[in-house]
Design an enzyme around this catalytic site. Structure first.
Site, PDB file in Angstrom:
ATOM      1  N   GLN A 188       1.561   4.340  -3.171  1.00 35.59           N
ATOM      2  CA  GLN A 188       0.964   5.658  -2.952  1.00 35.59           C
ATOM      3  C   GLN A 188       1.287   6.570  -4.137  1.00 35.59           C
ATOM      4  OE1 GLN A 188      -0.926   6.986  -0.049  1.00 35.59           O
ATOM      5  NE2 GLN A 188      -1.246   4.787  -0.270  1.00 35.59           N
ATOM      6  N   TYR A 246       0.828  -1.207   0.000  1.00 38.41           N
ATOM      7  CA  TYR A 246       0.000   0.000   0.000  1.00 38.41           C
ATOM      8  C   TYR A 246       0.863   1.258   0.000  1.00 38.41           C
ATOM      9  CZ  TYR A 246      -3.207   3.595   1.666  1.00 38.41           C
ATOM     10  OH  TYR A 246      -3.922   4.753   1.801  1.00 38.41           O
TER      11      TYR A 246
END
Length: 61
Positions: A57, A53
């Site tokens: 970004q 994750y």
């Protein structure tokens, strides 16, 4: 928690300033870290999920 954070900040400041002594020349009032800190939790995700994750970004989906 704050005792742990302060201990970590103190330990890392010592390691970094010992390794890079010239940093002391540009530090404010001989302080490496600000007195504040940020702490967040991630819920029920694995480290690999969190890492993916963070790495993604800013990428469009």
């Amino acid at each position: 928690m704050i005792k742990f954070v302060n201990a970590m900040k103190g330990a890392t400041a010592r390691v970094i300033t010992n390794r890079f002594p010239r940093l002391k020349e540009v530090m404010w009032n001989d302080k490496f870290w600000l007195p504040s800190y940020f702490l967040a939790t991630t819920g029920e995700v694995t480290f690999d999920q969190l890492k993916k994750y963070v790495e993604n970004q800013g990428e469009e989906r």
